[in-house]
Design an enzyme around this catalytic site. Structure first.
Site, PDB file in Angstrom:
ATOM      1  NE  ARG A  26      -3.837   2.027   2.540  1.00 58.57           N
ATOM      2  CZ  ARG A  26      -3.721   3.049   3.380  1.00 58.57           C
ATOM      3  NH1 ARG A  26      -2.674   3.133   4.181  1.00 58.57           N
ATOM      4  NH2 ARG A  26      -4.639   3.996   3.416  1.00 58.57           N
ATOM      5  CG  ASP A  34      -6.197 -16.432  -1.257  1.00 56.84           C
ATOM      6  OD1 ASP A  34      -7.001 -15.500  -1.472  1.00 56.84           O
ATOM      7  OD2 ASP A  34      -6.096 -16.969  -0.145  1.00 56.84           O
ATOM      8  CG  HIS A  60      -1.494   5.195  -0.566  1.00 58.39           C
ATOM      9  ND1 HIS A  60      -2.249   5.784   0.428  1.00 58.39           N
ATOM     10  CD2 HIS A  60      -2.283   4.222  -1.090  1.00 58.39           C
ATOM     11  CE1 HIS A  60      -3.425   5.186   0.515  1.00 58.39           C
ATOM     12  NE2 HIS A  60      -3.463   4.225  -0.399  1.00 58.39           N
ATOM     13  CG  ASN A  63      -1.225   8.641   2.713  1.00 60.45           C
ATOM     14  OD1 ASN A  63      -1.568   7.599   2.177  1.00 60.45           O
ATOM     15  ND2 ASN A  63      -0.677   9.634   2.027  1.00 60.45           N
ATOM     16  N   GLY A  94       5.582  11.030  -9.061  1.00 62.04           N
ATOM     17  CA  GLY A  94       4.955   9.721  -9.043  1.00 62.04           C
ATOM     18  C   GLY A  94       5.651   8.840  -8.030  1.00 62.04           C
ATOM     19  CG  HIS A 121      -8.276  -4.120  -1.812  1.00 61.15           C
ATOM     20  ND1 HIS A 121      -9.315  -3.308  -2.236  1.00 61.15           N
ATOM     21  CD2 HIS A 121      -7.218  -3.285  -1.617  1.00 61.15           C
ATOM     22  CE1 HIS A 121      -8.896  -2.055  -2.300  1.00 61.15           C
ATOM     23  NE2 HIS A 121      -7.638  -2.014  -1.929  1.00 61.15           N
TER      24      HIS A 121
END
Length: 332
Positions: free
Chosen positions: A60, A260, A64, A99, A77, A197
């Site tokens: 993450r 998975d 971000h 954040n 970037g 996720h």
């Protein structure tokens, strides 16, 4: 062509040429700092033993870092700017709304950087450390390995206001697709990347509106599977002010430490945690892709790797641009 237009055209061509000549490359540190990838991998592995949640946190963190807002003639970037601390005169990205208290893994980057500075001073950028650490986090949770193109330089700008392009959990399909398109990532890339996720956790505040305040009547989001919604309400109870705790968290998935394809199967059961997850079923094209990934996990992981490589090259600084931070938390 006016003089101003000509100057702008020349500048654009120069920037394009500069990036072409100094493109990222696999094995960038092979001669400059041969132990770089090993040092970073060891720090990720060490942290994972103590806290398995570090792995999704590092993924993450990289995402971000790459998704800050684009400004003309200002490359911002994948440049390590999310790691820079705020000062008395500047609120940095890490303290921006998406954040705040939710970032994890910063100490892993700090530890890796300290060892790299001791081994090959001023050589390995914080932006590259993030890219390698994200890759190693995916591998350690069961994902596919890939060679990371490196050679990023660190940015000198980090502003909380620039985090507005990070996709919010309440976005609908068209909005989140456009958010990724703005970074030159296709909808296909987006669906593959959102599969991340499947690991990690989320703060209740990121989806509480789906449970308690979905409409003016206060009902829950009808796209949520009722038993799943009830479970979430138990894990994210309302407080005396009618909201939820800013510190309560839930796992994103029933297998939160394993890469998975269960994330995609959950969407068909309407067990997507965020609106931006569940909305992936709102088109035939994305639904077909989700159905394919749900049963073909290896194909998803291969697509995920390609999308990660593509994402990790968003507006990078290379060559003589930017700098190599001596400390990832501050500009030299």
């Amino acid at each position: 062509m006016t003089e101003l237009t000509l100057i702008a055209t020349i500048l654009i061509l120069f920037l394009s040429y500069n990036h072409t000549e100094a493109a990222l490359q696999v094995g960038f540190y092979r001669d400059k700092c041969p132990s770089a990838e090993t040092i970073i991998r060891n720090e990720v592995a060490k942290a994972f033993v103590d806290n398995r949640g570090i792995a999704p946190g590092l993924v993450r963190l990289h995402f971000h870092d790459c998704f800050v807002r684009y400004r003309v003639f200002l490359c911002q970037g994948c440049d390590g700017s999310i790691l820079i601390d705020s000062t008395s005169t500047n609120q940095a990205e890490k303290d921006g709304p998406p954040n705040g208290i939710t970032l994890r893994g910063l100490e892993v980057i700090d530890n890796a950087k300290a060892k790299l500075e001791a081994t090959c001073k001023g050589t390995v950028s914080c932006a590259d450390i993030l890219a390698y650490a994200a890759r190693d986090s995916i591998v350690i949770t069961g994902g596919l390995y890939w060679d990371v193109p490196a050679g990023r330089r660190d940015g000198r700008i980090s502003k909380a206001a620039e985090t507005s392009d990070i996709p919010a959990p309440f976005l609908q399909l068209g909005e989140i697709t456009q958010s990724f398109a703005n970074k030159n990532l296709s909808q296909h890339d987006m669906v593959a990347l959102l599969g991340a996720h499947t690991i990690g956790r989320s703060h209740c505040s990121s989806f509480a509106d789906r449970l308690y305040n979905f409409s003016s009547t206060g009902r829950q989001d009808p796209s949520l599977n009722p038993p799943f919604a009830q479970l979430l309400k138990q894990q994210c109870p309302r407080n005396s002010q009618g909201g939820v705790s800013q510190t309560d968290v839930v796992f994103m998935n029933q297998s939160p430490f394993t890469m998975d394809p269960s994330y995609y199967g959950n969407l068909f059961q309407h067990n997507g945690l965020f609106t931006s997850d569940q909305t992936l079923l709102d088109s035939q094209e994305t639904t077909r892709q989700i159905a394919f990934y749900a049963t073909q996990g290896l194909a998803w992981q291969a697509d995920f790797v390609q999308a990660m490589i593509k994402m990790s090259q968003i507006q990078v600084l290379t060559g003589t641009e930017g700098e190599i931070h001596a400390n990832c938390r501050k500009i030299n």
